[in-house]
Design a protein around this motif. Structure first.
Motif, mmCIF file in Angstrom:
data_model
loop_
_atom_site.group_PDB
_atom_site.id
_atom_site.type_symbol
_atom_site.label_atom_id
_atom_site.label_comp_id
_atom_site.label_asym_id
_atom_site.label_seq_id
_atom_site.Cartn_x
_atom_site.Cartn_y
_atom_site.Cartn_z
ATOM 1 N N ARG A 145 13.763 -4.532 17.778
ATOM 2 C CA ARG A 145 13.260 -5.728 18.948
ATOM 3 C C ARG A 145 13.161 -7.279 17.766
ATOM 4 N NH1 ARG A 145 7.410 -2.931 16.641
ATOM 5 N NH2 ARG A 145 7.666 -3.513 14.585
ATOM 6 N N THR A 146 12.755 -8.009 18.697
ATOM 7 C CA THR A 146 13.125 -9.265 18.254
ATOM 8 C C THR A 146 11.761 -9.623 18.680
ATOM 9 O OG1 THR A 146 15.605 -9.450 19.130
ATOM 10 C CG2 THR A 146 13.821 -11.413 18.355
ATOM 11 N N ARG A 147 10.546 -10.516 17.546
ATOM 12 C CA ARG A 147 9.875 -10.724 17.425
ATOM 13 C C ARG A 147 8.848 -12.688 17.193
ATOM 14 N NH1 ARG A 147 7.840 -6.496 13.265
ATOM 15 N NH2 ARG A 147 10.479 -6.706 13.039
ATOM 16 N N CYS A 148 8.235 -12.984 17.452
ATOM 17 C CA CYS A 148 7.783 -14.058 17.657
ATOM 18 C C CYS A 148 7.165 -14.732 17.099
ATOM 19 C CB CYS A 148 8.487 -15.222 18.660
ATOM 20 S SG CYS A 148 8.345 -16.953 18.858
ATOM 21 N N TYR A 149 6.905 -15.623 15.713
ATOM 22 C CA TYR A 149 5.413 -15.608 15.379
ATOM 23 C C TYR A 149 5.439 -17.273 15.698
ATOM 24 C CZ TYR A 149 5.813 -10.876 13.176
ATOM 25 O OH TYR A 149 6.032 -9.633 13.144
ATOM 26 N N THR A 150 4.287 -17.652 15.295
ATOM 27 C CA THR A 150 3.464 -19.555 15.289
ATOM 28 C C THR A 150 3.747 -19.113 13.739
ATOM 29 O OG1 THR A 150 1.549 -18.470 14.896
ATOM 30 C CG2 THR A 150 2.525 -18.958 17.369
ATOM 31 N N LYS A 151 3.591 -21.117 13.573
ATOM 32 C CA LYS A 151 3.398 -21.518 11.925
ATOM 33 C C LYS A 151 2.631 -20.900 11.451
ATOM 34 C CE LYS A 151 3.614 -26.153 13.325
ATOM 35 N NZ LYS A 151 3.163 -27.170 13.013
ATOM 36 N N SER A 152 1.087 -20.722 11.801
ATOM 37 C CA SER A 152 -0.327 -19.510 11.597
ATOM 38 C C SER A 152 0.044 -18.281 10.713
ATOM 39 C CB SER A 152 -0.889 -20.088 12.136
ATOM 40 O OG SER A 152 -1.516 -21.636 12.671
ATOM 41 N N GLY A 153 1.606 -17.931 12.123
ATOM 42 C CA GLY A 153 1.909 -16.157 10.912
ATOM 43 C C GLY A 153 1.080 -15.325 12.695
ATOM 44 N N TYR A 154 0.887 -15.723 13.494
ATOM 45 C CA TYR A 154 -0.009 -15.157 14.597
ATOM 46 C C TYR A 154 1.132 -14.737 15.557
ATOM 47 C CZ TYR A 154 -4.259 -15.940 13.649
ATOM 48 O OH TYR A 154 -5.905 -16.300 13.106
ATOM 49 N N GLN A 155 1.834 -13.362 16.405
ATOM 50 C CA GLN A 155 2.441 -13.238 16.779
ATOM 51 C C GLN A 155 2.251 -13.677 18.094
ATOM 52 O OE1 GLN A 155 4.368 -8.841 16.001
ATOM 53 N NE2 GLN A 155 5.208 -8.826 18.259
ATOM 54 N N VAL A 156 3.490 -13.853 18.894
ATOM 55 C CA VAL A 156 3.190 -14.411 20.218
ATOM 56 C C VAL A 156 3.953 -13.340 21.110
ATOM 57 C CG1 VAL A 156 2.362 -16.285 19.577
ATOM 58 C CG2 VAL A 156 4.469 -16.366 19.519
ATOM 59 N N ASN A 157 5.352 -12.242 21.189
ATOM 60 C CA ASN A 157 5.927 -12.121 21.184
ATOM 61 C C ASN A 157 6.789 -11.183 21.644
ATOM 62 O OD1 ASN A 157 7.704 -11.802 23.845
ATOM 63 N ND2 ASN A 157 8.640 -14.215 24.443
ATOM 64 N N GLN A 158 6.947 -10.697 21.492
ATOM 65 C CA GLN A 158 8.056 -9.387 21.384
ATOM 66 C C GLN A 158 9.941 -9.365 22.338
ATOM 67 O OE1 GLN A 158 6.799 -5.980 18.656
ATOM 68 N NE2 GLN A 158 7.910 -4.618 20.594
ATOM 69 N N PHE A 159 10.499 -9.437 21.910
ATOM 70 C CA PHE A 159 11.432 -8.850 23.390
ATOM 71 C C PHE A 159 12.882 -8.406 22.385
ATOM 72 C CE2 PHE A 159 11.292 -13.381 21.044
ATOM 73 C CZ PHE A 159 12.419 -13.341 21.093
ATOM 74 N N SER A 160 14.430 -8.370 23.569
ATOM 75 C CA SER A 160 15.571 -7.646 23.249
ATOM 76 C C SER A 160 15.956 -9.137 22.782
ATOM 77 C CB SER A 160 15.042 -6.300 23.869
ATOM 78 O OG SER A 160 15.021 -5.668 23.511
ATOM 79 N N SER A 161 16.786 -8.909 21.734
ATOM 80 C CA SER A 161 17.781 -10.035 21.408
ATOM 81 C C SER A 161 18.961 -9.931 20.730
ATOM 82 C CB SER A 161 17.303 -11.548 20.681
ATOM 83 O OG SER A 161 17.535 -10.773 19.706
ATOM 84 N N LEU A 162 20.422 -10.401 20.596
ATOM 85 C CA LEU A 162 21.590 -9.964 20.368
ATOM 86 C C LEU A 162 21.691 -10.914 18.889
ATOM 87 C CD1 LEU A 162 23.665 -10.500 23.734
ATOM 88 C CD2 LEU A 162 22.900 -8.804 22.500
ATOM 89 N N LEU A 163 20.796 -11.101 18.280
ATOM 90 C CA LEU A 163 20.382 -11.150 17.126
ATOM 91 C C LEU A 163 20.573 -10.061 15.875
ATOM 92 C CD1 LEU A 163 17.355 -13.648 16.906
ATOM 93 C CD2 LEU A 163 20.072 -14.229 16.466
ATOM 94 N N PRO A 164 20.858 -9.912 15.173
ATOM 95 C CA PRO A 164 21.338 -8.608 14.037
ATOM 96 C C PRO A 164 19.296 -7.351 14.170
ATOM 97 C CG PRO A 164 22.368 -10.290 12.644
ATOM 98 C CD PRO A 164 21.556 -11.017 14.257
ATOM 99 N N GLY A 165 19.297 -7.163 14.456
ATOM 100 C CA GLY A 165 18.655 -5.394 14.695
ATOM 101 C C GLY A 165 17.900 -6.329 15.926
ATOM 102 N N GLY A 166 18.065 -6.338 16.848
ATOM 103 C CA GLY A 166 17.110 -6.996 17.488
ATOM 104 C C GLY A 166 17.136 -6.128 19.640
ATOM 105 N N SER A 167 17.522 -5.882 18.948
ATOM 106 C CA SER A 167 17.776 -4.609 20.062
ATOM 107 C C SER A 167 18.325 -3.211 20.075
ATOM 108 C CB SER A 167 18.663 -4.891 21.438
ATOM 109 O OG SER A 167 19.845 -4.943 21.108
ATOM 110 N N ARG A 168 17.782 -2.563 21.268
ATOM 111 C CA ARG A 168 18.336 -0.617 20.914
ATOM 112 C C ARG A 168 19.836 -1.003 20.732
ATOM 113 N NH1 ARG A 168 16.073 2.046 26.212
ATOM 114 N NH2 ARG A 168 16.740 -0.308 26.785
ATOM 115 N N ARG A 169 20.638 -2.354 21.232
ATOM 116 C CA ARG A 169 21.844 -1.940 20.891
ATOM 117 C C ARG A 169 23.054 -2.129 19.531
ATOM 118 N NH1 ARG A 169 26.305 -6.359 24.247
ATOM 119 N NH2 ARG A 169 27.525 -5.522 24.467
#
Length: 312
Positions: free
Chosen positions: A36-60
């Motif tokens: 999975r891929t997670r997105c955080y703000t500058k304050s450290g709060y998680q605001v989103n989670q999705f799949s991506s082709l980044l290393p380890g970013g999806s089930r693939r």
């Protein structure tokens, strides 16, 4: 790694700094790993989670380790613009200089993240790398002057200037400068296109004056916010004290409903504390924020509330 205003320009600026134009958006930290891929703000709060082709970013590719990227999220075209890299495929590069990190990011995205700039089943968000340029007057004039072409289609927010030899550091650093496009003629002596010059605010005088004015506004906002939070915190303590008092003194030790206790306590509190004449502050995330109050003052206030409860 956050920037500071570029006020003092070194004599070797053209040869020791790299220029990165930044689009309008929100600064984000993108972390991929464990499918999975997670997105955080500058304050450290998680605001989103999705799949991506980044290393380890999806089930693939969940067995490819993890990656940490410094990005700007553009809401207008749903794209993450990648500024810098901290780790790729379990390989940290925060101790490497800026030039190496930028080149490493370019090669990794081109070779190991093919298709990351398009939407697909395993890549639900687009990623695009922000290119870097030389900081010579000729390069800046070509980029921001008449006829200059930006590497993205959205509106320009500002320009980051990275020192070539700095490591990735946490928090603000003077080795990363920030300017608006209309400030370039004043600070760097390079003319810009008319569309950037028109963005200059009517009250803008100079960058030092702008920084001083921003500090004054921040101080006034902090004082006002501190007063509201202190008043709100006093109200919370008063409600809690009166609610506990009503629970203890209830007839036959029957436990009244929480709603009736809090409503009655809040009504009594308003009668006692109507001199404040403020509206309660709605706190995001449902958490009472930390306020800057001395421990002695808070302890004295708690003691006074306890004495009022005993006397009544």
């Amino acid at each position: 790694m956050l920037s500071e205003w570029l006020v003092d320009v070194p004599t070797d600026f053209a040869s020791t700094y790299l220029t990165v134009p930044c689009p309008v958006g929100k600064r984000s930290l993108v972390v991929s790993g464990r499918g999975r891929t997670r997105c955080y703000t500058k304050s450290g709060y998680q605001v989103n989670q999705f799949s991506s082709l980044l290393p380890g970013g999806s089930r693939r590719n969940n067995n490819m380790g993890y990656a940490l990227l410094d990005c700007i999220w553009s809401e207008s075209n749903k794209t993450f613009y990648v500024i810098d890299v901290m780790c790729w495929f379990n390989q940290p590069v925060i101790e490497c200089d800026t030039f190496f990190r930028f080149e490493w990011l370019k090669s990794r995205l081109d070779e190991e993240a093919v298709g990351i700039n398009t939407i697909s089943k395993y890549n639900t968000m687009r990623f695009e790398r922000l290119p870097y340029y030389e900081s010579s007057p000729e390069a800046l004039s070509k980029l921001f002057g008449d006829g200059g072409q930006l590497p993205f289609s959205v509106e320009l927010d500002g320009i980051l200037f990275y020192n070539r030899e700095t490591h990735y550091t946490h928090g603000p650093t003077p080795l990363v400068g920030w300017l608006k496009a209309y400030m370039i003629p004043e600070i760097l002596g390079v003319s810009v296109a008319e569309k950037y010059a028109k963005e200059r605010p009517a009250k803008y005088i100079s960058l030092p004056k702008h920084i001083e004015y921003a500090k004054e506004l921040k101080k006034e906002k902090k004082e006002k916010t501190g007063f509201l939070l202190c008043s709100y915190y006093r109200r919370i303590l008063k409600v809690w004290s009166l609610a506990n008092q009503e629970l203890v003194l209830s007839e036959n030790h029957r436990r009244p409903s929480c709603f009736s206790v809090l409503s009655n306590s809040y009504r009594q509190m308003e009668e006692v504390d109507n001199h404040a004449n403020i509206s309660p502050v709605i706190c995001p995330l449902g958490v009472i924020p930390r306020i800057n109050v001395e421990d002695s003052d808070l302890q004295n206030h708690m003691n006074s509330i306890n004495m009022e409860s005993r006397s009544s």
